[in-house]
Design a protein around this motif. Sequence first.
Motif, PDB file in Angstrom:
ATOM      1  N   LEU A 178      18.183 -33.757 -12.801  1.00 17.09           N
ATOM      2  CA  LEU A 178      19.084 -33.556 -11.664  1.00 17.09           C
ATOM      3  C   LEU A 178      19.079 -34.739 -10.696  1.00 17.09           C
ATOM      4  O   LEU A 178      19.860 -34.766  -9.741  1.00 17.09           O
ATOM      5  N   GLY A 179      18.179 -35.688 -10.923  1.00 16.21           N
ATOM      6  CA  GLY A 179      18.090 -36.838 -10.036  1.00 16.21           C
ATOM      7  C   GLY A 179      17.267 -36.582  -8.792  1.00 16.21           C
ATOM      8  O   GLY A 179      17.234 -37.408  -7.874  1.00 16.21           O
ATOM      9  N   ILE A 180      16.570 -35.437  -8.748  1.00 15.38           N
ATOM     10  CA  ILE A 180      15.746 -35.106  -7.588  1.00 15.38           C
ATOM     11  C   ILE A 180      14.446 -35.895  -7.605  1.00 15.38           C
ATOM     12  O   ILE A 180      13.915 -36.275  -6.566  1.00 15.38           O
ATOM     13  N   GLU A 181      13.897 -36.126  -8.795  1.00 21.35           N
ATOM     14  CA  GLU A 181      12.647 -36.861  -8.958  1.00 21.35           C
ATOM     15  C   GLU A 181      12.872 -38.045  -9.892  1.00 21.35           C
ATOM     16  O   GLU A 181      13.826 -38.080 -10.664  1.00 21.35           O
ATOM     17  N   LYS A 182      11.955 -39.001  -9.814  1.00 19.83           N
ATOM     18  CA  LYS A 182      11.965 -40.120 -10.745  1.00 19.83           C
ATOM     19  C   LYS A 182      11.300 -39.684 -12.049  1.00 19.83           C
ATOM     20  O   LYS A 182      10.934 -38.538 -12.212  1.00 19.83           O
ATOM     21  N   ASP A 183      11.114 -40.611 -12.960  1.00 16.94           N
ATOM     22  CA  ASP A 183      10.511 -40.276 -14.251  1.00 16.94           C
ATOM     23  C   ASP A 183       9.199 -39.527 -14.070  1.00 16.94           C
ATOM     24  O   ASP A 183       8.415 -39.827 -13.169  1.00 16.94           O
ATOM     25  N   SER A 184       8.960 -38.572 -14.957  1.00 14.18           N
ATOM     26  CA  SER A 184       7.734 -37.781 -14.890  1.00 14.18           C
ATOM     27  C   SER A 184       6.552 -38.602 -15.365  1.00 14.18           C
ATOM     28  O   SER A 184       6.701 -39.603 -16.083  1.00 14.18           O
ATOM     29  N   ALA A 185       5.350 -38.166 -14.982  1.00 15.03           N
ATOM     30  CA  ALA A 185       4.133 -38.847 -15.426  1.00 15.03           C
ATOM     31  C   ALA A 185       4.010 -38.784 -16.938  1.00 15.03           C
ATOM     32  O   ALA A 185       3.547 -39.730 -17.577  1.00 15.03           O
ATOM     33  N   GLU A 186       4.425 -37.658 -17.524  1.00 13.30           N
ATOM     34  CA  GLU A 186       4.362 -37.507 -18.975  1.00 13.30           C
ATOM     35  C   GLU A 186       5.257 -38.547 -19.647  1.00 13.30           C
ATOM     36  O   GLU A 186       4.846 -39.209 -20.610  1.00 13.30           O
ATOM     37  N   ALA A 187       6.477 -38.724 -19.130  1.00 13.03           N
ATOM     38  CA  ALA A 187       7.404 -39.690 -19.716  1.00 13.03           C
ATOM     39  C   ALA A 187       6.899 -41.119 -19.571  1.00 13.03           C
ATOM     40  O   ALA A 187       7.197 -41.978 -20.401  1.00 13.03           O
ATOM     41  N   GLU A 188       6.124 -41.384 -18.525  1.00 13.69           N
ATOM     42  CA  GLU A 188       5.594 -42.725 -18.288  1.00 13.69           C
ATOM     43  C   GLU A 188       4.303 -42.980 -19.056  1.00 13.69           C
ATOM     44  O   GLU A 188       3.714 -44.056 -18.944  1.00 13.69           O
TER      45      GLU A 188
END
Length: 390
Positions: A178-188
């Motif tokens: 939704l664009g509320i948060e940046k990339d998740s820690a899992e994705a990084e």
Amino acid sequence: MSASSALQDLLRFLTQEAKLPLSLALSKIPLLQKASLSTPEQIAKAKPADLLPIIEDEKQRKQLLAAAKRVVKKQAAGEDGQSAESPSKKRKRGEGSLFEVKAERTPEELEASLTLPSGSAAEELLEGTVLFTNRAPLVLAMTVTLLKYTMPEQPLSSRLSLAQAYVSLTSRARAVSLGIEKDSAEAEGWGEGLAEVEIMGKRIRVLRRWGYEVEKVVAAAETLDADADVKQESGREDVKQEGGSDETAEEKPALWGLDLEALKKSKTETINVLKAQSATTANMPIHTPQSARAYLLKSFDSPPSTTPGKKPTAAAKAAEKEQNLGMLLQTIELLFQSWLIAITPQELEKRIWGWYVQVRPDVEHGVAGWGGKNELKLGKILALRRAADG
């Protein structure tokens, strides 16, 4: 010193003093223990050849030996003019993390403190009951209940932690979309190399709870579980270790769900006093069962009243929410048990998300509906039960 404290101290030494990567340290602990190199003192006396089969990289071997000798020297002299004191003793004096202090209670006491309310309402009452909530706690309630069947070896404390980890992962993914948060820690890539389990198609990073007597705790917890009379064959997903090997069914380690977002934050805030805490088992950020339980207890309100009147006291409102949670958990149990007569826990797990989508509270689409609340009708959940002749 207990085996659990000794292991925590070893992991703390490897990551904080020897500066080894967390995933590498976790994988080397069993080898060090097997070689009787479980303390800085033992490692300091070892010859480089003794470490060669355990630490292949020469630079890391030198780091380990130098760190061990440095720690031994500090302990002998006493830092800052004080007598040497082990990390485990410091924890007992209350200098450890808040979670470590809480962990001083016995496993049985911990499990008893986390007991969830159980409903015993007539089905007619459940059919007409409407709650007022948002979507995330409903996912949490359904997941906690599911894990009782797919991971029956896990104590309630672990099921709460794992379920909250699943909710956090799905919520963060939704927030990113939704664009509320940046990339998740899992994705990084945070948590890469650590153990994981699969829950409803999501890979959840976990920590093994060293020294936790799972069989004993589960046996004690079953006496507190009002709905533990339905026995199903285990549908547990094996814990994946680094390197792809599986835990044997006999080991059945108790688990914590890792809080990867907190891990990322503690590692990137260089001035934060919590910076080094994520490098130890005891201080690795987890989804605590206490916070998951508290979230459930506060999340299921009754629909707002349109009739003017005196507002209930805080105590009365808390009791009402607890009763509502008990009825919701009872309803979810009735749904699951109706299907478990005919299908396995693994097959049940595949249906949960679809059921959730059918019964979740209606909210606005997109960002406008994020965190929004609406009615949750228990009758809709009951309607999903398997027909007696189905």
